[in-house]
Design an enzyme around this catalytic site. Structure first.
Site, PDB file in Angstrom:
ATOM      1  N   SER A   1       0.861  -1.180   0.000  1.00  0.00           N
ATOM      2  CA  SER A   1       0.000   0.000   0.000  1.00  0.00           C
ATOM      3  C   SER A   1       0.897   1.229   0.000  1.00  0.00           C
ATOM      4  O   SER A   1       2.086   1.144   0.343  1.00  0.00           O
ATOM      5  CB  SER A   1      -0.889  -0.008   1.252  1.00  0.00           C
ATOM      6  OG  SER A   1      -1.518   1.242   1.448  1.00  0.00           O
TER       7      SER A   1
ATOM      8  N   TYR B   1      -1.623  -0.902  10.558  1.00  0.00           N
ATOM      9  CA  TYR B   1      -1.763  -1.203   9.129  1.00  0.00           C
ATOM     10  C   TYR B   1      -0.504  -0.794   8.365  1.00  0.00           C
ATOM     11  O   TYR B   1       0.006  -1.567   7.542  1.00  0.00           O
ATOM     12  CB  TYR B   1      -2.986  -0.474   8.570  1.00  0.00           C
ATOM     13  CG  TYR B   1      -3.222  -0.715   7.094  1.00  0.00           C
ATOM     14  CD1 TYR B   1      -3.810  -1.903   6.651  1.00  0.00           C
ATOM     15  CD2 TYR B   1      -2.884   0.239   6.133  1.00  0.00           C
ATOM     16  CE1 TYR B   1      -4.035  -2.131   5.304  1.00  0.00           C
ATOM     17  CE2 TYR B   1      -3.104   0.019   4.787  1.00  0.00           C
ATOM     18  CZ  TYR B   1      -3.687  -1.166   4.377  1.00  0.00           C
ATOM     19  OH  TYR B   1      -3.899  -1.381   3.025  1.00  0.00           O
TER      20      TYR B   1
END
Length: 309
Positions: free
Chosen positions: A184, A197
Site C-alpha cells: 500500500s 496497518y
C-alpha cells in the site's frame, strides 16, 4: 616481491570491478529512462495458473475477472465462501478460462497447506501467486486492542509467509513463477489512524525485497516478484478518506487498480504505485530534508479519519 605483486594484482582486480560497476550503473540508468518512454512488452499469461486471495470482492475480484479475460486459469480464494462462489460463477459464465473456488483462512498455516494440496491435485501447480487479502482498521493506536493488532498481522503479513511456504516450492520445481504482494502507499509513508496497518504493509515491502534477493542468490532468477503500492482504492475498506485535492488524487477503482497490477505483472516490474507517478514522487522526497517531506505531505492532506469497525 611476490607479496607486492599479489597486492598489485588485487588492486588492479578491484579497480576493474569498480569500473565494470560504474559502466553497468550507467547502462541501468539509461535503460530505466528508455523503459519509462518505451515500456517492456507484456508477456502472455495464457498457460498460467493464477491463485488470488481475497477474491470475494474489491481488488481481488477485479483481478480474478481480468486474469480470466486473458485466458489464465484462476484459483479464487476467500474466507467468505458465498461471495467467492459468486466471483467464480461470474467468470465461468462469461469467460473461456476456467475458475475454481476455494474457501481458506489464509492466516492459518494449516489451512493454507490444505489449500495447497487441493489446488495441486485438482488444478495444477500455481505459477502466479497474488497475495491480496488484507484488513484495514482505521483508528488511533491506543484504540486498538491486542486481538485486533494480532489479527491484522496474521492476515496482512503472516499469510504471505504461509502462502510462500506452500506455493513457492512448486515454482522452484518448475524454475519459473511470479509472486505479487499487495502492499500500500501506507507501506511507503506513515499515516495517522493506520499505525498497525502501515507497519504491516511496510513488512510486506521488506518481505518482497528480501525474497527477490534470496531467489536471485540461490539461482531462481526466473521467479519474479512484484510489490504493489495502491493509493486509496474504493473497496469499502477506506470509509473516511481525507483528500485535499480529489481531482489530482481521486479514489481509484478496483477495476483500474487490477488493470495496472496485471500490466505490472506482465512486464515483470519489481514494484509500482497506483497511480505510478507516486513512486517517483516518493523517491524524490526521500532525497530531501525530512521536514520538507513532512510539510509536503501535510500540504497534500492525504490520509483517513478514524471510524468504528
Amino acid at each position: 616481491m611476490a607479496d607486492q605483486m599479489d597486492n598489485l594484482k588485487d588492486i588492479m582486480a578491484l579497480l576493474v570491478e569498480i569500473l565494470v560497476l560504474i559502466i553497468k550503473s550507467f547502462f541501468y540508468m539509461v535503460e530505466s529512462v528508455y523503459r519509462r518512454i518505451n515500456p517492456q512488452p507484456e508477456k502472455s499469461i495464457t498457460d498460467d495458473i493464477v491463485l488470488i486471495t481475497g477474491t470475494g470482492h474489491g481488488i481481488g475480484k477485479a483481478l480474478a475477472l481480468q486474469f480470466a479475460e486473458l485466458s489464465a486459469k484462476v484459483v479464487c480464494v476467500d474466507i467468505n465462501e458465498q461471495s467467492n462462489l459468486e466471483t467464480v460463477k461470474e467468470i465461468n459464465a462469461k469467460s473461456k478460462a476456467k475458475a475454481y473456488a476455494y474457501r481458506c483462512d489464509v492466516s492459518s498455516l494449516e489451512n493454507v497447506r490444505e489449500l495447497g494440496d487441493k489446488v495441486k491435485s485438482e488444478v495444477g501447480t500455481v505459477t502466479i501467486l497474488v497475495n491480496n487479502a488484507g484488513i484495514m482498521p482505521c483508528k488511533p493506536l491506543e484504540a486498538h486492542n491486542e486481538a485486533t493488532i494480532r489479527k491484522l498481522f496474521d492476515i496482512n503479513v503472516f499469510a504471505h509467509f504461509w502462502m510462500l511456504d506452500t506455493f513457492l516450492p512448486g515454482m522452484k520445481a518448475l524454475k519459473k513463477g511470479h509472486v505479487v504482494s499487495l502492499s500500500s502507499m501506507a507501506g511507503i509513508i506513515g499515516l495517522q489512524n493506520l499505525v498497525p496497518y502501515c507497519a504491516s504493509k511496510f513488512a510486506v515491502r521488506g518481505l518482497n525485497e528480501a525474497m527477490v534477493d534470496e531467489c536471485q542468490e540461490n539461482g531462481f532468477k526466473d521467479i519474479k516478484f512484484t510489490c504493489i503500492y495502491p493509493y486509496m482504492v474504493d473497496t469499502g475498506l477506506c470509509q473516511k478518506p481525507k483528500i485535499r485535492f480529489p481531482s489530482l488524487l481521486p479514489l481509484v477503482t478496483p477495476e483500474s487498480t487490477a488493470k495496472e497490477i496485471i500490466s505490472a505483472v506482465r512486464r515483470d516490474y519489481l514494484e509500482t504505485t497506483i497511480p505510478s507517478s507516486l513512486l517517483l514522487i516518493n523517491n524524490i522526497f526521500r532525497c530531501v530534508p525530512v521536514k520538507m517531506a513532512f510539510d509536503f505531505k501535510e500540504f497534500m492532506g492525504g490520509g483517513v479519519d478514524a471510524h468504528e469497525d
